[in-house]
Write a protein that holds these residues in place. Structure first.
Motif, PDB file in Angstrom:
ATOM      1  N   GLY A 103      32.519 -49.591-105.456  1.00 61.25           N
ATOM      2  CA  GLY A 103      32.220 -50.366-104.252  1.00 61.25           C
ATOM      3  C   GLY A 103      30.955 -49.903-103.561  1.00 61.25           C
ATOM      4  O   GLY A 103      30.242 -50.708-102.939  1.00 61.25           O
ATOM      5  N   TYR A 106      28.053 -51.349-105.575  1.00 59.39           N
ATOM      6  CA  TYR A 106      27.876 -52.768-105.258  1.00 59.39           C
ATOM      7  C   TYR A 106      27.298 -52.956-103.859  1.00 59.39           C
ATOM      8  O   TYR A 106      26.410 -53.793-103.652  1.00 59.39           O
ATOM      9  CB  TYR A 106      29.208 -53.519-105.369  1.00 59.39           C
ATOM     10  CG  TYR A 106      29.083 -54.934-104.867  1.00 59.39           C
ATOM     11  CD1 TYR A 106      28.455 -55.909-105.637  1.00 59.39           C
ATOM     12  CD2 TYR A 106      29.529 -55.278-103.592  1.00 59.39           C
ATOM     13  CE1 TYR A 106      28.280 -57.202-105.159  1.00 59.39           C
ATOM     14  CE2 TYR A 106      29.367 -56.566-103.113  1.00 59.39           C
ATOM     15  CZ  TYR A 106      28.746 -57.527-103.896  1.00 59.39           C
ATOM     16  OH  TYR A 106      28.573 -58.794-103.411  1.00 59.39           O
ATOM     17  N   TYR A 124      28.388 -58.167-108.770  1.00 58.85           N
ATOM     18  CA  TYR A 124      29.756 -58.487-108.371  1.00 58.85           C
ATOM     19  C   TYR A 124      30.689 -58.553-109.581  1.00 58.85           C
ATOM     20  O   TYR A 124      31.845 -58.108-109.510  1.00 58.85           O
ATOM     21  CB  TYR A 124      29.786 -59.806-107.603  1.00 58.85           C
ATOM     22  CG  TYR A 124      31.156 -60.152-107.089  1.00 58.85           C
ATOM     23  CD1 TYR A 124      31.770 -59.363-106.114  1.00 58.85           C
ATOM     24  CD2 TYR A 124      31.851 -61.256-107.574  1.00 58.85           C
ATOM     25  CE1 TYR A 124      33.040 -59.662-105.646  1.00 58.85           C
ATOM     26  CE2 TYR A 124      33.115 -61.563-107.102  1.00 58.85           C
ATOM     27  CZ  TYR A 124      33.700 -60.770-106.135  1.00 58.85           C
ATOM     28  OH  TYR A 124      34.957 -61.066-105.680  1.00 58.85           O
ATOM     29  N   LEU A 127      31.653 -55.153-110.360  1.00 56.26           N
ATOM     30  CA  LEU A 127      32.637 -54.674-109.382  1.00 56.26           C
ATOM     31  C   LEU A 127      34.032 -55.197-109.715  1.00 56.26           C
ATOM     32  O   LEU A 127      35.013 -54.450-109.640  1.00 56.26           O
ATOM     33  CB  LEU A 127      32.226 -55.126-107.977  1.00 56.26           C
ATOM     34  CG  LEU A 127      33.169 -54.732-106.835  1.00 56.26           C
ATOM     35  CD1 LEU A 127      33.226 -53.219-106.672  1.00 56.26           C
ATOM     36  CD2 LEU A 127      32.735 -55.400-105.526  1.00 56.26           C
ATOM     37  N   CYS A 128      34.124 -56.474-110.093  1.00 54.49           N
ATOM     38  CA  CYS A 128      35.417 -57.058-110.477  1.00 54.49           C
ATOM     39  C   CYS A 128      36.012 -56.335-111.681  1.00 54.49           C
ATOM     40  O   CYS A 128      37.222 -56.085-111.733  1.00 54.49           O
ATOM     41  CB  CYS A 128      35.257 -58.546-110.793  1.00 54.49           C
ATOM     42  SG  CYS A 128      34.932 -59.578-109.358  1.00 54.49           S
ATOM     43  N   GLU A 131      37.145 -52.772-110.270  1.00 54.65           N
ATOM     44  CA  GLU A 131      38.152 -52.704-109.211  1.00 54.65           C
ATOM     45  C   GLU A 131      39.243 -53.765-109.314  1.00 54.65           C
ATOM     46  O   GLU A 131      40.269 -53.652-108.647  1.00 54.65           O
ATOM     47  CB  GLU A 131      37.470 -52.844-107.832  1.00 54.65           C
ATOM     48  CG  GLU A 131      36.550 -51.698-107.458  1.00 54.65           C
ATOM     49  CD  GLU A 131      37.323 -50.512-106.893  1.00 54.65           C
ATOM     50  OE1 GLU A 131      38.567 -50.553-106.855  1.00 54.65           O
ATOM     51  OE2 GLU A 131      36.661 -49.527-106.491  1.00 54.65           O
ATOM     52  N   ASP A 133      39.848 -58.228-109.403  1.00 56.57           N
ATOM     53  CA  ASP A 133      39.337 -59.337-108.600  1.00 56.57           C
ATOM     54  C   ASP A 133      39.730 -59.250-107.129  1.00 56.57           C
ATOM     55  O   ASP A 133      38.920 -59.519-106.243  1.00 56.57           O
ATOM     56  CB  ASP A 133      39.829 -60.671-109.168  1.00 56.57           C
ATOM     57  CG  ASP A 133      39.181 -61.004-110.508  1.00 56.57           C
ATOM     58  OD1 ASP A 133      38.200 -60.325-110.887  1.00 56.57           O
ATOM     59  OD2 ASP A 133      39.657 -61.948-111.177  1.00 56.57           O
ATOM     60  N   ARG A 135      40.642 -56.613-105.168  1.00 53.70           N
ATOM     61  CA  ARG A 135      39.948 -55.553-104.440  1.00 53.70           C
ATOM     62  C   ARG A 135      38.458 -55.848-104.342  1.00 53.70           C
ATOM     63  O   ARG A 135      37.834 -55.564-103.309  1.00 53.70           O
ATOM     64  CB  ARG A 135      40.183 -54.196-105.121  1.00 53.70           C
ATOM     65  CG  ARG A 135      41.548 -53.607-104.813  1.00 53.70           C
ATOM     66  CD  ARG A 135      41.772 -52.298-105.570  1.00 53.70           C
ATOM     67  NE  ARG A 135      40.845 -51.246-105.174  1.00 53.70           N
ATOM     68  CZ  ARG A 135      41.019 -50.452-104.124  1.00 53.70           C
ATOM     69  NH1 ARG A 135      42.072 -50.602-103.332  1.00 53.70           N
ATOM     70  NH2 ARG A 135      40.141 -49.494-103.862  1.00 53.70           N
ATOM     71  N   ALA A 136      37.890 -56.430-105.387  1.00 56.81           N
ATOM     72  CA  ALA A 136      36.465 -56.768-105.355  1.00 56.81           C
ATOM     73  C   ALA A 136      36.181 -57.780-104.250  1.00 56.81           C
ATOM     74  O   ALA A 136      35.168 -57.682-103.547  1.00 56.81           O
ATOM     75  CB  ALA A 136      36.026 -57.317-106.710  1.00 56.81           C
ATOM     76  N   LYS A 137      37.071 -58.745-104.067  1.00 51.53           N
ATOM     77  CA  LYS A 137      36.871 -59.743-103.006  1.00 51.53           C
ATOM     78  C   LYS A 137      36.889 -59.080-101.631  1.00 51.53           C
ATOM     79  O   LYS A 137      36.076 -59.392-100.759  1.00 51.53           O
ATOM     80  CB  LYS A 137      37.960 -60.811-103.080  1.00 51.53           C
ATOM     81  CG  LYS A 137      37.784 -61.909-102.042  1.00 51.53           C
ATOM     82  CD  LYS A 137      38.804 -63.019-102.230  1.00 51.53           C
ATOM     83  CE  LYS A 137      38.590 -64.124-101.193  1.00 51.53           C
ATOM     84  NZ  LYS A 137      39.520 -65.259-101.372  1.00 51.53           N
ATOM     85  N   LYS A 140      33.648 -57.106-101.185  1.00 52.79           N
ATOM     86  CA  LYS A 140      32.515 -57.982-100.893  1.00 52.79           C
ATOM     87  C   LYS A 140      32.573 -58.475 -99.448  1.00 52.79           C
ATOM     88  O   LYS A 140      31.535 -58.575 -98.777  1.00 52.79           O
ATOM     89  CB  LYS A 140      32.490 -59.169-101.844  1.00 52.79           C
ATOM     90  CG  LYS A 140      31.278 -60.067-101.603  1.00 52.79           C
ATOM     91  CD  LYS A 140      31.004 -60.981-102.786  1.00 52.79           C
ATOM     92  CE  LYS A 140      29.696 -61.741-102.584  1.00 52.79           C
ATOM     93  NZ  LYS A 140      29.289 -62.503-103.769  1.00 52.79           N
TER      94      LYS A 140
END
Length: 273
Positions: A103, A106, A124, A127-128, A131, A133, A135-137, A140
């Motif tokens: 994170g 990113y 991104y 990152l997905c 981590e 999807d 947690r990535a959301k 972000k």
């Protein structure tokens, strides 16, 4: 010379980018940020990770308000002096040497690319993969929130310097004055929180501050609510203008797809049936 007077990065908003960014910011604020802080309707991110992400984004913007708020929170959350080193990072690699988390990588990259420049999508996706999807959301959404805060803080600061004749008054515009009058009261409240609440928390809990997860969640919710009050009108105005000016909508199309993608896909499937 003007860039130097406007801070180390010179990053601040002008009218059209501000409006297009606020469409993304409002959508992210409603659909992702609350969950990132609380775990409600989204994936909660650990408090020390949250603050490292915030500092990593601000390392690309150098907003003094974000520095005094999130660098201090990062320090209290357990990062200590590393928070200041992270703020001074000049690249993704330098940031990762301080806090080695996907994170953070990113956050630094997204800040460099100003949210939607070419290359953000690849960052991104990475990152997905690292981590997941959900947690990535959330991550972000945190990055977008700090980007909004940093750009807003810098824009306010630039206008303030011109009003005080520290910087050339020729840089004043109708947009910058309206922006200052609109967002200035919010950042006065943030300044009070920085100056009074956080120092009191640190003084009371000392070394135990990093384990007081409730305070970091509470601060996140307070920031979410305060920012939402100011973001909603600008976001709605920008959405309305995007109906009249397709170019405004096109600027944020790709960013909105990741925020609303699931719903849009479902709608498309229903229409096909």
């Amino acid at each position: 010379d003007n860039v130097a007077l406007d801070g180390p990065t010179g990053k601040r908003w002008t009218a059209l980018p501000c409006l297009s960014d606020h469409i993304v910011i409002l959508t992210s604020h409603v659909t992702g940020l609350f969950g990132a802080y609380t775990g409600c309707c989204g994936e909660a991110i650990e408090h020390d990770y949250v603050e490292a992400i915030m500092v990593a984004v601000n390392s690309t913007i150098d907003c003094p308000y974000c520095d005094s708020l999130h660098t201090e929170l990062a320090s209290l959350s357990g990062h200590g002096e590393a928070a200041k080193r992270l703020l001074k990072a000049k690249s993704v690699d330098a940031a990762m040497k301080v806090v080695n988390r996907p994170g953070v990588a990113y956050a630094r990259r997204m800040g460099e690319l100003d949210v939607r420049s070419p290359g953000e999508e690849e960052a991104y996706d990475a990152l997905c993969t690292a981590e997941g999807d959900a947690r990535a959301k959330s991550i972000k959404a945190l990055c977008i929130f700090l980007y909004w805060g940093g750009m807003t803080g810098n824009t306010i600061n630039c206008t303030k310097k011109r009003l005080l004749c520290i910087a050339p008054c020729s840089g004043l515009t109708c947009f910058s004055m309206l922006f200052f009058l609109y967002y200035g009261p919010l950042f006065f409240v943030v300044f009070f929180y920085n100056s009074a609440v956080i120092p009191c928390f640190g003084a009371v809990f000392g070394e135990k501050s990093k384990s007081q997860v409730w305070f970091f969640k509470f601060t996140g919710v307070v920031l979410w609510v305060m920012a939402l009050i100011w973001i909603i009108p600008v976001g709605i105005l920008a959405c309305f203008l995007s109906i009249c000016f397709s170019s405004l909508r096109e600027q944020v199309k790709d960013q909105l797809e990741y925020l609303l993608g699931d719903e849009e896909e479902v709608s498309s499937e229903e229409e096909e049936e």
